[in-house]
Design an enzyme around this catalytic site. Structure first.
Site, short mmCIF file in Angstrom:
data_model
loop_
_atom_site.label_atom_id
_atom_site.label_comp_id
_atom_site.label_asym_id
_atom_site.label_seq_id
_atom_site.Cartn_x
_atom_site.Cartn_y
_atom_site.Cartn_z
N GLY A 157 39.73 43.36 25.24
CA GLY A 157 38.43 42.86 24.78
C GLY A 157 37.50 44.05 24.54
O GLY A 157 37.96 45.18 24.38
N ILE A 159 35.52 45.80 26.53
CA ILE A 159 35.59 46.94 27.47
C ILE A 159 36.97 47.60 27.38
O ILE A 159 37.08 48.83 27.40
CB ILE A 159 35.25 46.48 28.90
CG1 ILE A 159 33.83 45.90 28.93
CG2 ILE A 159 35.36 47.64 29.89
CD1 ILE A 159 33.44 45.23 30.25
N ARG A 179 46.43 37.60 26.12
CA ARG A 179 46.85 36.28 25.62
C ARG A 179 46.92 36.28 24.10
O ARG A 179 47.76 35.65 23.50
CB ARG A 179 45.84 35.22 26.07
CG ARG A 179 46.09 34.71 27.48
CD ARG A 179 45.03 33.72 27.86
NE ARG A 179 43.71 34.35 27.75
CZ ARG A 179 42.60 33.72 27.39
NH1 ARG A 179 42.62 32.46 27.10
NH2 ARG A 179 41.46 34.37 27.31
N ARG A 240 37.46 42.54 38.24
CA ARG A 240 37.11 41.82 39.46
C ARG A 240 38.21 42.06 40.48
O ARG A 240 39.39 42.06 40.14
CB ARG A 240 37.00 40.31 39.19
CG ARG A 240 35.73 39.87 38.48
CD ARG A 240 34.49 40.03 39.33
NE ARG A 240 33.30 39.55 38.66
CZ ARG A 240 32.52 40.28 37.86
NH1 ARG A 240 32.82 41.54 37.62
NH2 ARG A 240 31.46 39.75 37.30
N GLU A 269 34.65 41.75 48.31
CA GLU A 269 33.43 42.58 48.31
C GLU A 269 32.37 41.99 49.21
O GLU A 269 32.21 40.77 49.21
CB GLU A 269 32.88 42.69 46.89
CG GLU A 269 33.66 43.65 46.05
CD GLU A 269 33.15 43.75 44.62
OE1 GLU A 269 31.96 43.47 44.38
OE2 GLU A 269 33.95 44.10 43.76
N HIS A 287 31.42 49.02 43.05
CA HIS A 287 31.07 48.12 41.94
C HIS A 287 29.91 48.68 41.09
O HIS A 287 28.83 48.08 41.02
CB HIS A 287 30.75 46.71 42.44
CG HIS A 287 31.00 45.65 41.40
ND1 HIS A 287 31.51 44.42 41.68
CD2 HIS A 287 30.83 45.67 40.05
CE1 HIS A 287 31.62 43.70 40.56
NE2 HIS A 287 31.21 44.45 39.54
N GLY A 289 30.29 49.62 37.76
CA GLY A 289 30.66 49.63 36.33
C GLY A 289 29.48 49.65 35.38
O GLY A 289 29.42 50.46 34.46
#
Ligand code: GLV
Length: 321
Positions: A157, A159, A179, A240, A269, A287, A289
């Site tokens: 996608g 990112i 997919r 995630r 987390e 975390h 990003g």
């Protein structure tokens, strides 16, 4: 004119709060810490809008507490696994996320972790800070080069594509699984080959995860998937935590069945599997990003624009797709 109560569950830049205050009465938490579930439930009665973060779990219970006036939940994140999208939508509540604005920041961080673990940057820094003796030596702390290596992107996608673009600049070859096939123009630009997932795992020197967390991707990287990867390979996770079985990953790393990992997200987390904390071949970040001033401001602004649109009776700008 006020269009009602807007519950904002986390700190947002002042200019964004000002923009929300133009359309409603704001409720903001007294403390910057994540809201406990009970605090969220206590805050939402009468809310027309909730501006949430990935710390907030929002579904039927919160919607019931908010009441029938709830018109939108705007998540200040691209991921939306914290929201029960179907439950909210079935009540006519718009659900939005923040796609697009955090693409580059997240890919930067993912590539930073990749460099950090392959070139042993954290390990080197720990050695210096521990004031351990060292000297330049031709065999000292050798890492792994990236040129000519294969990056396997799981989920090409926005990112994933941005990560692939960075890898190309470092002379890597890009393969991907997902997919759906990416558009031909994207495959051409990235010189990216679509392969079955297992084939990506078996052949990539670095596997980088960019798929959303769903029921299908929970523990996508489990013990069997890790066993498929090369012993010399690295795993990067900036999507995630629960996409990876963290205990199985710690087993593989501890037993030398994987060369290393770069992790920005964790299964439980803010807890981190203790064995990972003790391993030098793991680069860790908490975390981060999308954690740049520019990106977090853009994410918050997009959430506020979504709220304004919906409370004005317009369609949301970025409904969860
Ligand atoms: C951060 O993790 C996000 O989903 O935006």
């Amino acid at each position: 004119m006020s269009r009602g109560r807007i519950v904002v569950t986390a700190e947002l830049p002042g200019t964004v709060l000002d923009s929300l205050a133009e359309v409603g009465e704001l409720w903001v938490p007294a403390e910057p810490a994540p809201l406990a579930a009970a605090e969220l439930l206590a805050a939402v009665p009468g809310a027309r809008a909730i501006v949430s973060t990935l710390n907030d779990r929002i579904g039927d219970e919160v919607a019931d507490a908010a009441g029938s006036g709830l018109a939108i939940v705007a998540n200040v994140a691209v991921g939306h696994d914290n929201l029960d999208v179907e439950a909210l939508r079935s009540r006519g509540v718009a659900v939005t996320n923040a796609p697009g604005v955090l693409t580059e920041a997240t890919a930067d961080l993912a590539f930073g972790l990749l460099l950090s673990v392959t070139r042993r940057l954290g390990e080197g820094e720990r050695l210096l800070r521990a004031r351990r003796p060292w000297s330049f030596d031709l065999g000292f702390m050798l890492g792994t080069g990236l040129t000519g290596k294969r990056l396997g992107v799981v989920g090409l996608g926005r990112i994933g594509q941005a990560m692939a673009r960075r890898a190309l600049a470092f002379g890597m070859e890009v393969v991907y699984s997902g997919r759906r096939r990416a558009p031909l123009a994207v495959e051409r630009e990235l010189r990216a080959t679509h392969l079955p997932f297992r084939q990506v795992l078996r052949t990539a020197d670095v596997v980088t995860l960019h798929c959303p967390l769903t029921a299908q991707t929970h523990h996508l990287i489990d013990a069997a998937a890790l066993a498929d990867m090369k012993r010399s390979a690295f795993l990067i996770n900036t999507t995630r935590g629960p996409v990876v079985d963290e205990a199985a990953l710690a087993d593989a790393l501890t037993e030398g069945r994987l060369a290393g990992a770069g992790l920005d997200v964790f299964e439980h987390e803010p807890a981190v599997e203790p064995r990972l904390l003790g391993l030098d071949n793991v680069a860790l970040s908490p975390h981060l990003g999308s954690a740049t001033v520019e990106t977090r401001t853009a994410m918050a602004r997009l959430a506020a624009d979504n709220v304004r649109a919906v409370l004005d009776g317009r369609p949301p700008l970025t409904p969860v797709s």
